[in-house]
Write an enzyme that holds these catalytic residues in place. Structure first.
Site, mmCIF file in Angstrom:
data_model
loop_
_atom_site.group_PDB
_atom_site.id
_atom_site.type_symbol
_atom_site.label_atom_id
_atom_site.label_comp_id
_atom_site.label_asym_id
_atom_site.label_seq_id
_atom_site.Cartn_x
_atom_site.Cartn_y
_atom_site.Cartn_z
ATOM 1 N N ARG A 68 33.880 29.418 25.947
ATOM 2 C CA ARG A 68 33.447 30.012 27.217
ATOM 3 C C ARG A 68 33.963 29.229 28.420
ATOM 4 O O ARG A 68 34.016 29.745 29.531
ATOM 5 C CB ARG A 68 31.926 30.138 27.266
ATOM 6 C CG ARG A 68 31.473 31.160 28.267
ATOM 7 C CD ARG A 68 29.956 31.309 28.463
ATOM 8 N NE ARG A 68 29.152 31.089 27.294
ATOM 9 C CZ ARG A 68 28.462 29.961 27.082
ATOM 10 N NH1 ARG A 68 28.496 28.975 27.961
ATOM 11 N NH2 ARG A 68 27.735 29.836 25.989
ATOM 12 N N TYR A 122 35.764 47.963 50.686
ATOM 13 C CA TYR A 122 35.970 48.770 49.485
ATOM 14 C C TYR A 122 34.601 49.248 48.963
ATOM 15 O O TYR A 122 33.636 48.480 48.959
ATOM 16 C CB TYR A 122 36.723 47.846 48.536
ATOM 17 C CG TYR A 122 36.734 48.146 47.098
ATOM 18 C CD1 TYR A 122 37.429 49.246 46.615
ATOM 19 C CD2 TYR A 122 36.101 47.292 46.195
ATOM 20 C CE1 TYR A 122 37.474 49.493 45.262
ATOM 21 C CE2 TYR A 122 36.154 47.533 44.843
ATOM 22 C CZ TYR A 122 36.835 48.635 44.376
ATOM 23 O OH TYR A 122 36.879 48.880 43.052
ATOM 24 N N ASP A 194 38.032 39.470 50.786
ATOM 25 C CA ASP A 194 38.755 40.179 49.736
ATOM 26 C C ASP A 194 40.201 40.294 50.232
ATOM 27 O O ASP A 194 40.506 41.094 51.111
ATOM 28 C CB ASP A 194 38.123 41.557 49.530
ATOM 29 C CG ASP A 194 38.815 42.377 48.441
ATOM 30 O OD1 ASP A 194 39.980 42.072 48.118
ATOM 31 O OD2 ASP A 194 38.194 43.332 47.940
ATOM 32 N N LYS A 219 45.516 44.409 40.588
ATOM 33 C CA LYS A 219 46.504 45.103 41.423
ATOM 34 C C LYS A 219 47.862 44.391 41.361
ATOM 35 O O LYS A 219 48.628 44.630 40.456
ATOM 36 C CB LYS A 219 45.983 45.210 42.857
ATOM 37 C CG LYS A 219 44.539 45.709 42.951
ATOM 38 C CD LYS A 219 44.415 47.138 42.462
ATOM 39 C CE LYS A 219 43.066 47.757 42.728
ATOM 40 N NZ LYS A 219 42.051 47.590 41.689
#
Ligand SMILES: Cc1ncc(COP(=O)(O)O)c(C=O)c1O
Length: 409
Positions: A68, A122, A194, A219
């Protein structure tokens, strides 16, 4: 080959070398055996004996401990992203961009705090404010990123963070990040941005005043529409806290996905440059079309946001929008359906072009759509993500589709 985390190197050189430590690409006695850090699939990390387990290094990235906590494939990607982000001390990876935004907000906010969120955020970011954050006692208030005075007036003693998105990924308004960040910081408010649209290649957000910068790696970094991930990068003040919160939430990304992301990242600079050039040519072409009321592309002189973009950004990407003159929603559907080279789908930044409708009016609360200066009847937008097809083919496709739209409108 040594890893390149030296920010004095050019962007292309950093994109090629970042994260490729010899310790991860080869063995100790045969360093640099392969070009790319291999995929380390492991939940368990083994110690040679108890003494080694007892002496295991601190729980920080770069030390084998437990799956992890990551392994070299994830560490290499995080290190590469840090090397691309001037001012960053470290980068935390998340399974999606949305998880990165939420991971950052859950690091900086506590019950009773107020988050100021840009009105052009967004939609899933907005949904966090009304949903998960609210459920945990955090209040979100929205502000018009173009109204500095209103923003300053909105900061109250409970305001602990702002979330910016510039350009807004639907309507493309650029905000004055340095000014907003300075005003926030003067009041002790943490600045989260962002920065998916420009990436640090076009807008080094920490250098422009942000405390934490987020990307949906899905993206531009992935670039091939086949992998999802997000990142948050920060300087010393927040890097350790981001990682601790992500670990507390049990967040880990798959080494396979990290490997794919690294593969995409190597060509991100080239793709962004090509997509920017092509998008700008298409935006210019659209701005001369009689069917088009407004092109929303900050890279285009005369477009909203151009002045701030030209002042603060060194690059762009293939994502922009345009608004049809008049139109109906159905006629716009006809236009999008008539496009042969643009896929219809809710993402962007891939090698292939996409088109989606833009209808921000119902989700805005602190500003209006259509934008000020636009005719009230001109409200049906189309967002294009320009990929790597030939620009002339994309323009011909748009020309054909606009003719179909004209016939239907
Ligand atoms: C501006 C912006 N930020 C964040 C995200 C979320 O990224 P992800 O889809 O990787 O969760 C998106 C996705 O569309 C986006 O457009």
């Amino acid at each position: 080959m040594a890893h390149h985390d030296n920010v004095d190197l050019g962007t292309g050189t950093r994109l090629v070398g970042a994260g490729r430590r010899a310790a991860w690409t080869g063995t100790a006695d045969h360093p640099g055996a392969v070009v790319n850090p291999p995929i380390y699939r492991a939940s368990t990390h083994l110690y040679p004996n108890m003494a080694a387990l007892r002496a295991h290094p601190a729980n920080v990235d770069g030390n084998f401990y437990y799956g992890r906590r990551g392994a070299p494939t994830q560490w290499a990607l995080a290190e590469a992203l840090t090397a691309l982000e001037p001012g960053a001390e470290a980068t935390v990876l998340y399974p999606s961009g949305v998880a990165a935004i939420m991971g950052a907000l859950m690091t900086v906010l506590r019950p009773g705090d107020v988050l100021l969120m840009t009105d052009n955020a967004y939609e899933p970011s907005r949904a966090m404010g009304c949903g998960l954050l609210k459920d945990f006692g955090i209040e979100t208030r929205w502000f018009d990123p173009a109204d500095m005075a209103a923003f300053e007036a909105a900061i109250c003693p409970r305001t602990k963070a702002i979330l910016l998105e510039s350009p807004g990924s639907l309507t493309m308004e650029v905000c004055d990040v340095p000014a907003l960040a300075a005003a926030a910081k003067a009041r002790g408010v943490t600045v989260v941005i962002d920065n998916t649209w420009a990436s640090p290649l076009g807008f080094p957000a920490l250098r422009h005043g942000a405390d934490i910068t987020i990307m949906s790696l899905t993206k531009h970094a992935g670039g091939h529409s086949d992998v999802m991930m997000g990142s948050a990068s920060a300087g010393k003040a927040w890097a350790t806290k981001l990682r601790a919160r992500a670990q507390g939430l049990g967040i880990v990304v798959s080494p396979d996905d990290a490997w794919l992301m690294l593969r995409g990242l190597r060509t991100m600079g080239l793709r962004l440059a090509q997509e920017t050039t092509s998008a700008l040519a298409i935006a210019e072409w659209l701005s001369a079309r009689p069917e088009v009321a407004r092109v929303l592309c900050p890279m285009l002189p005369g477009s909203p946001g151009y002045n701030l973009w030209a002042r603060d950004f060194s690059g762009g990407c293939g994502l922009f929008s345009f608004v049809l003159k008049g139109s109906t929603s159905a006629a716009r559907d006809t236009l999008i359906d008539a496009l042969g080279l643009f896929g219809i789908g809710f993402s962007w930044g891939g090698f292939e072009s996409l088109a989606t409708p833009v209808d921000p009016a119902p989700i805005r609360t602190a500003s209006t759509w259509p934008l000020s200066g636009m005719d009230a009847g001109d409200r049906f937008g189309v967002r294009l993500s320009i990929g790597l097809e030939d620009t002339s083919d994309l323009i011909a496709d748009l020309e054909r589709a606009l003719a179909v739209w004209s016939a239907a409108a």
